[in-house]
Write a protein that holds these residues in place. Structure first.
Motif, PDB file in Angstrom:
ATOM      1  N   GLN A 148     -14.544   2.401   8.392  1.00  0.00           N
ATOM      2  CA  GLN A 148     -13.595   3.318   7.767  1.00  0.00           C
ATOM      3  C   GLN A 148     -13.975   4.767   8.039  1.00  0.00           C
ATOM      4  OE1 GLN A 148     -13.163   2.403   3.610  1.00  0.00           O
ATOM      5  NE2 GLN A 148     -12.400   0.335   3.996  1.00  0.00           N
TER       6      GLN A 148
ATOM      7  N   GLN B 188      -4.274   2.915  -1.204  1.00  0.00           N
ATOM      8  CA  GLN B 188      -5.060   1.697  -1.156  1.00  0.00           C
ATOM      9  C   GLN B 188      -4.682   0.797  -2.325  1.00  0.00           C
ATOM     10  OE1 GLN B 188      -9.218   2.403  -0.783  1.00  0.00           O
ATOM     11  NE2 GLN B 188      -9.754   0.254  -0.650  1.00  0.00           N
TER      12      GLN B 188
ATOM     13  N   PHE C  28      -4.859  -4.472   6.424  1.00  0.00           N
ATOM     14  CA  PHE C  28      -5.333  -3.456   5.480  1.00  0.00           C
ATOM     15  C   PHE C  28      -6.463  -2.624   6.081  1.00  0.00           C
ATOM     16  CE2 PHE C  28      -3.562  -6.191   1.924  1.00  0.00           C
ATOM     17  CZ  PHE C  28      -2.558  -5.283   1.605  1.00  0.00           C
TER      18      PHE C  28
ATOM     19  N   TRP D 132      -5.753   5.715   5.026  1.00  0.00           N
ATOM     20  CA  TRP D 132      -6.370   6.010   3.738  1.00  0.00           C
ATOM     21  C   TRP D 132      -7.531   6.996   3.847  1.00  0.00           C
ATOM     22  CZ3 TRP D 132      -6.965   0.115   2.479  1.00  0.00           C
ATOM     23  CH2 TRP D 132      -5.695  -0.446   2.334  1.00  0.00           C
TER      24      TRP D 132
ATOM     25  N   ALA E 116      -6.719   1.304   6.393  1.00  0.00           N
ATOM     26  CA  ALA E 116      -7.888   1.992   5.845  1.00  0.00           C
ATOM     27  C   ALA E 116      -8.467   2.981   6.844  1.00  0.00           C
ATOM     28  CB  ALA E 116      -8.956   0.969   5.448  1.00  0.00           C
TER      29      ALA E 116
ATOM     30  N   GLN F 252       0.796  -1.220   0.000  1.00  0.00           N
ATOM     31  CA  GLN F 252       0.000   0.000   0.000  1.00  0.00           C
ATOM     32  C   GLN F 252       0.839   1.285   0.000  1.00  0.00           C
ATOM     33  OE1 GLN F 252      -0.942   2.243   3.172  1.00  0.00           O
ATOM     34  NE2 GLN F 252       1.224   1.715   3.323  1.00  0.00           N
TER      35      GLN F 252
END
Length: 251
Positions: free
Chosen positions: A188, A135, A162, A170, A166, A131
């Motif tokens: 998220q 993403q 991940f 992200w 996130a 990453q």
């Protein structure tokens, strides 16, 4: 409470993994910093850099960010010039590989059940590598999952790593996201993961709501567009919280 979407990890693996995810968060989601603190056994180096090269070539071309990240890990591991050359050689071999040889990750697979720490730390490094451009797309993610499976860990480990990125890296602006349709999207938006319990999520939700509540914003000098963005974020937080509450209702 509803059943989890993925099978739970073995107790020993879960305990070590949870501690490492907390440490990763405290490191600002910088895997190189985590490795400086937690360290990796010497035997992990060759497969680590091989897998990183394999993941970096997922889209057909290795990016500058991939190289910088590999260099940051070499620095974190305190490699000598000779050791750096070996690491670079393994990275190049991974780049050239169209699939993973069975021998790669063999020692990880043999030790994962009784000593999961090295495999989990390596998995975090691999997910970070996947990453570095943001993403990850399907190609990078699939190669990362392939590598994690190759070191004897459940693919669900990569999902959790991940998810941590996130929720903390992200996602920058909840107002830019549409109404959440899934539990993962709701997490998220609130900056939490599905591993967090309901009380922890509730505290995070209340904190975020307080940051953009109209009563608080009325005391600040905001432009009409800023007020509209705050109102939109508040709506997204509320929608996310409602979805999460529904997931945690007793059966």
């Amino acid at each position: 409470m509803s059943k989890p979407s993925t099978p739970p990890l073995p107790a020993r693996l879960e305990s070590v993994f949870s501690d490492l995810l907390k440490e990763l968060s405290s490191c600002g989601h910088q895997a190189s910093t985590l490795i400086e603190r937690a360290r990796l056994p010497r035997w992990c180096r060759k497969p680590l850099f091989f897998f990183l090269g394999y993941i970096a070539k997922a889209d057909g071309r290795v990016m500058e960010a991939d190289i910088r990240y590999a260099e940051s890990l070499m620095k974190a591991l305190g490699l000598s010039n000779r050791q750096r050359k070996k690491a670079i050689d393994q990275f190049q071999r991974g780049k050239a590989a169209s699939q993973l040889p069975l021998r790669q990750g063999l020692l990880f697979r043999l030790l994962a059940a009784i000593w999961p720490g090295p495999a989990l730390k390596t998995a975090i490094c691999l997910c970070h590598g996947a990453q570095v451009l943001g993403q990850p797309g399907k190609a990078r993610r699939y190669r990362c999952e392939d590598a994690i499976d190759h070191i004897g860990l459940p693919v669900a480990v990569s999902d959790d790593i991940f998810e941590s990125y996130a929720s903390k890296v992200w996602i920058r602006n909840a107002g830019a996201i549409a109404k959440p349709d899934t539990y993962e999207q709701a997490c998220q938006i609130l900056g939490v993961t599905r591993r967090d319990d309901l009380e922890s999520i509730k505290r995070t939700y209340r904190k975020k709501v307080s940051e953009c509540h109209p009563d608080k914003l009325a005391q600040q000098k905001l432009t009409p567009s800023e007020l509209a963005m705050a109102k939109d974020r508040l709506l997204r937080y509320q929608q996310a919280w409602e979805l999460i509450k529904q997931r945690h209702r007793p059966l």
